[in-house]
Design an enzyme around this catalytic site. Structure first.
Site, PDB file in Angstrom:
ATOM      1  N   ASP A   1       0.716  -1.158  -0.048  1.00 53.00           N
ATOM      2  CA  ASP A   1      -0.037   0.107  -0.150  1.00 53.00           C
ATOM      3  C   ASP A   1       0.742   1.214  -0.042  1.00 53.00           C
ATOM      4  O   ASP A   1       2.081   1.228   0.334  1.00 53.00           O
ATOM      5  CB  ASP A   1      -0.770   0.039   1.057  1.00 53.00           C
ATOM      6  CG  ASP A   1      -1.671   1.334   1.293  1.00 53.00           C
ATOM      7  OD1 ASP A   1      -2.299   1.675   0.448  1.00 53.00           O
ATOM      8  OD2 ASP A   1      -1.770   1.612   2.612  1.00 53.00           O
TER       9      ASP A   1
ATOM     10  N   ASP B   1      -0.128   4.956   0.925  1.00 45.70           N
ATOM     11  CA  ASP B   1      -0.630   6.088   2.101  1.00 45.70           C
ATOM     12  C   ASP B   1      -0.637   5.339   3.428  1.00 45.70           C
ATOM     13  O   ASP B   1      -1.088   4.243   3.653  1.00 45.70           O
ATOM     14  CB  ASP B   1      -1.910   6.629   1.866  1.00 45.70           C
ATOM     15  CG  ASP B   1      -2.240   7.307   0.508  1.00 45.70           C
ATOM     16  OD1 ASP B   1      -1.168   8.260   0.462  1.00 45.70           O
ATOM     17  OD2 ASP B   1      -3.078   7.090  -0.315  1.00 45.70           O
TER      18      ASP B   1
END
Length: 297
Positions: free
Chosen positions: A88, A90
């Protein structure tokens, strides 16, 4: 021995006494525990063991080290080093939620961040929440994206994680519910082979308030993990997935080593492995890499 318990702390935070307490906790349950192997002085060490399942060892070590700023990952010794990384972006590879920071350029960060928090903890449908937040940015000048990028910082250990796994031959992919404007820059800066994310639509120098369909959400992250593994002829057991939000949870659960990184409560509770205190170097220690082997620092 067929299992290993890895203890990881912020640099300088792991002591021999902590290792002894973990070793005694395993022994108290009838496990055979080997000699600790330091992967980095006062930061990370492996404790090989047999006679307990990884889940049992994890629970025993956590109970013995309650209150200590130490991460604990128990797993099979075989196949520790993974051949694919799916990450991922963020609050994982970068320190912030880029959509929230972009909203700050429009003066509505608090409003959008409140929706983000609920979506990342699984309280809201990700796709619907993303459309709602992007809609609130309608009319924002595209130049705000560059200002947001200039303020975006990498998570400590991000470069070492990707560079070391690449050097070992692993495929590294950034898979984000965020936006291509940021994932492309992060991928280039950190060294990911590829990036997959969403596209903000714009017209005449301003955001339209829409995101291109289909949205890359929770199901798409899992599908991307499976597709990339299949492309490389890898079993899911040979993959590592890391993230912090509810939209990461399916890929975290499916990967051979799925790590909830400084994650939202619902994710930390459901993941088999989690990192709450260390930085992204913890994912290398979990694979048995020694600090001396790290690349990209």
């Amino acid at each position: 021995m067929d299992h290993v318990l890895t203890l990881i702390a912020p640099r300088g935070g792991l002591s021999a006494a902590m290792l002894h307490r973990a070793r005694e906790a395993l022994a108290a349950l009838g496990a055979a525990a080997g000699t600790p192997d330091w992967l980095a002085p006062e930061e990370a060490a492996d404790l090989p063991f047999a006679g307990l399942s990884p889940d049992q060892a994890d629970a025993a070590a956590r109970a013995a080290l309650t209150g200590e700023a130490v991460d604990i990952i128990a797993q099979d010794t075989a196949g520790r080093r993974k051949r694919m990384l799916i990450a991922d972006m963020d609050s994982t590879i970068v320190t912030t939620e880029t959509l929230d920071e972009l909203a700050g350029q429009a003066g509505i960060k608090d409003r959008i961040a409140a929706i983000t928090k609920r979506a990342m903890n699984g309280e809201l449908d990700f796709e619907g929440a993303l459309r709602e937040r992007v809609g609130m940015l309608k009319g924002l000048e595209v130049a705000a994206l560059e200002r947001t990028w200039e303020e975006t910082e990498l998570m400590p250990g991000a470069r070492e994680l990707v560079a070391t796994m690449r050097a070992a031959g692993a495929r590294c992919a950034l898979v984000s519910g965020g936006f291509t404007y940021f994932t492309g820059r992060v991928a280039a800066l950190v060294g990911f082979h590829e990036h997959h994310s969403n596209t903000l639509l714009e017209a005449e120098g301003r955001l339209t308030g829409h995101v291109a369909e289909p949205i890359l959400g929770r199901n798409a992250k899992l599908a991307t993990l499976k597709r990339l593994a299949a492309e490389d002829g890898l079993a899911l057991a040979e993959t590592l997935a890391v993230g912090d939000g509810a939209n990461d949870l399916d890929m975290i659960k499916a990967a051979g080593l799925g790590v909830a990184f400084r994650a939202k409560p619902v994710v930390a509770a459901a993941a088999r492995a989690r990192v709450d205190h260390g930085d992204l170097r913890a994912l290398l220690f979990a694979q048995g890499y020694r600090a001396a082997e790290f690349a990209g620092s």
